[in-house]
Write a protein that holds these residues in place. Structure first.
Motif, short mmCIF file in Angstrom:
data_model
loop_
_atom_site.label_atom_id
_atom_site.label_comp_id
_atom_site.label_asym_id
_atom_site.label_seq_id
_atom_site.Cartn_x
_atom_site.Cartn_y
_atom_site.Cartn_z
N UNK A 1 6.40 -24.73 2.85
CA UNK A 1 5.51 -24.85 3.99
C UNK A 1 5.84 -23.75 5.00
N UNK A 2 4.81 -23.11 5.52
CA UNK A 2 5.01 -22.08 6.53
C UNK A 2 5.52 -22.69 7.82
N UNK A 3 6.33 -21.93 8.53
CA UNK A 3 6.78 -22.36 9.85
C UNK A 3 5.60 -22.26 10.81
N UNK A 4 5.50 -23.19 11.73
CA UNK A 4 4.47 -23.19 12.75
C UNK A 4 5.09 -22.82 14.08
N UNK A 5 4.31 -22.19 14.93
CA UNK A 5 4.77 -21.92 16.29
C UNK A 5 3.82 -22.61 17.25
N UNK A 6 4.41 -23.29 18.24
CA UNK A 6 3.66 -23.94 19.30
C UNK A 6 4.12 -23.32 20.60
N UNK A 7 3.24 -22.56 21.22
CA UNK A 7 3.53 -21.93 22.51
C UNK A 7 3.05 -22.90 23.58
N UNK A 8 3.96 -23.39 24.41
CA UNK A 8 3.61 -24.34 25.46
C UNK A 8 3.41 -23.59 26.77
N UNK A 9 2.22 -23.72 27.36
CA UNK A 9 1.90 -23.01 28.60
C UNK A 9 1.44 -23.99 29.67
N UNK A 10 2.05 -23.90 30.87
CA UNK A 10 1.56 -24.72 31.98
C UNK A 10 0.27 -24.10 32.52
N UNK A 11 -0.73 -24.95 32.78
CA UNK A 11 -2.01 -24.46 33.29
C UNK A 11 -2.43 -25.27 34.51
N UNK A 12 -3.08 -24.62 35.45
CA UNK A 12 -3.51 -25.28 36.68
C UNK A 12 -4.80 -26.07 36.49
N UNK A 13 -5.68 -25.61 35.63
CA UNK A 13 -6.99 -26.23 35.43
C UNK A 13 -7.23 -26.33 33.92
N UNK A 14 -6.96 -27.51 33.35
CA UNK A 14 -7.02 -27.68 31.90
C UNK A 14 -8.40 -27.37 31.32
N UNK A 15 -9.50 -27.89 31.87
CA UNK A 15 -10.81 -27.55 31.29
C UNK A 15 -11.11 -26.04 31.32
N UNK A 16 -10.74 -25.38 32.42
CA UNK A 16 -10.96 -23.93 32.51
C UNK A 16 -10.14 -23.21 31.44
N UNK A 17 -8.91 -23.64 31.24
CA UNK A 17 -8.05 -23.00 30.24
C UNK A 17 -8.56 -23.25 28.83
N UNK A 18 -9.04 -24.44 28.55
CA UNK A 18 -9.61 -24.73 27.24
C UNK A 18 -10.79 -23.79 26.98
N UNK A 19 -11.67 -23.67 27.96
CA UNK A 19 -12.84 -22.78 27.82
C UNK A 19 -12.40 -21.34 27.59
N UNK A 20 -11.37 -20.90 28.30
CA UNK A 20 -10.88 -19.54 28.13
C UNK A 20 -10.38 -19.32 26.71
N UNK B 1 -4.85 -21.10 17.18
CA UNK B 1 -5.10 -19.67 17.13
C UNK B 1 -5.20 -19.22 15.68
N UNK B 2 -4.35 -19.77 14.83
CA UNK B 2 -4.36 -19.48 13.40
C UNK B 2 -3.73 -20.68 12.69
N UNK B 3 -3.60 -20.58 11.38
CA UNK B 3 -2.97 -21.68 10.63
C UNK B 3 -1.54 -21.94 11.08
N UNK B 4 -0.89 -20.92 11.63
CA UNK B 4 0.52 -21.07 12.00
C UNK B 4 0.78 -20.98 13.50
N UNK B 5 -0.20 -20.61 14.29
CA UNK B 5 0.00 -20.43 15.73
C UNK B 5 -0.88 -21.39 16.51
N UNK B 6 -0.23 -22.17 17.38
CA UNK B 6 -0.92 -23.14 18.23
C UNK B 6 -0.47 -22.93 19.67
N UNK B 7 -1.38 -23.05 20.60
CA UNK B 7 -1.05 -22.97 22.02
C UNK B 7 -1.27 -24.34 22.63
N UNK B 8 -0.21 -24.89 23.17
CA UNK B 8 -0.31 -26.17 23.86
C UNK B 8 -0.53 -25.90 25.35
N UNK B 9 -1.72 -26.19 25.81
CA UNK B 9 -2.04 -26.04 27.23
C UNK B 9 -1.67 -27.36 27.90
N UNK B 10 -0.76 -27.29 28.86
CA UNK B 10 -0.24 -28.50 29.50
C UNK B 10 -0.50 -28.46 31.00
#
Length: 146
Positions: free
Chosen positions: A1-20, A42-51
């Motif tokens: 199984x490929x390694x996954x990366x989850x980049x966790x980013x703090x966001x001020x406005x979640x709906x705006x960030x989702x749209x971006x 973002x891809x099969x192995x890259x995920x961005x967690x907007x928090x």
């Protein structure tokens, strides 16, 4: 199984960030999303967690950096061509981001640009011709050996 990366980013406005992030080609995974967080694929192995800031604070007691004034991290993703690099940056601008907060890099065999999301997080986008890069590094190494 490929390694996954989850980049966790703090966001001020979640709906705006989702749209971006949807605007730059990511898709929202509802399985790992709610009113406080969104998992953007973002891809099969890259995920961005907007928090949201409140959610982000559940993971660390450290102050949340203002990415517009403090460098916290530079995230770099690859593209398949120079044109894809430009298209990704253009999509970011169309979605509300800022183009080229860092200098464009053009070494012939490698080309990179960047964009900033609405919260100031910097994403570098690069393309590299690996054969040409290996050749350039081999020539550089040969020059040093002489």
């Amino acid at each position: 199984m490929s390694k996954l990366i989850f980049v966790n980013l703090p966001v001020a406005d979640l709906p705006r960030s989702i749209a971006f992030y949807e605007g730059v080609g990511a898709t929202k995974n509802p399985q790992f999303s709610d009113d406080t967080a969104a998992c953007m694929v973002v891809s099969e192995t890259i995920h961005v967690m907007l928090l949201t800031h409140a959610k982000y604070r559940q993971f660390t007691a450290k102050a949340i950096a203002d990415a517009r004034t403090t460098s916290e991290v530079l995230i770099c993703v690859s593209e398949d061509s120079r044109e894809s690099v430009d298209a990704r940056v253009s999509a970011a601008v169309s979605a509300g981001g800022t183009a080229d907060p860092t200098p464009t890099q053009d070494f012939g065999f490698m080309y990179g640009r960047s964009y900033e999301d609405p919260d100031g997080h910097i994403w570098e986008v690069m393309w590299m011709d690996m054969a040409a890069a290996n050749e350039a590094m081999a020539c550089e190494g040969a020059g040093q050996a002489a």
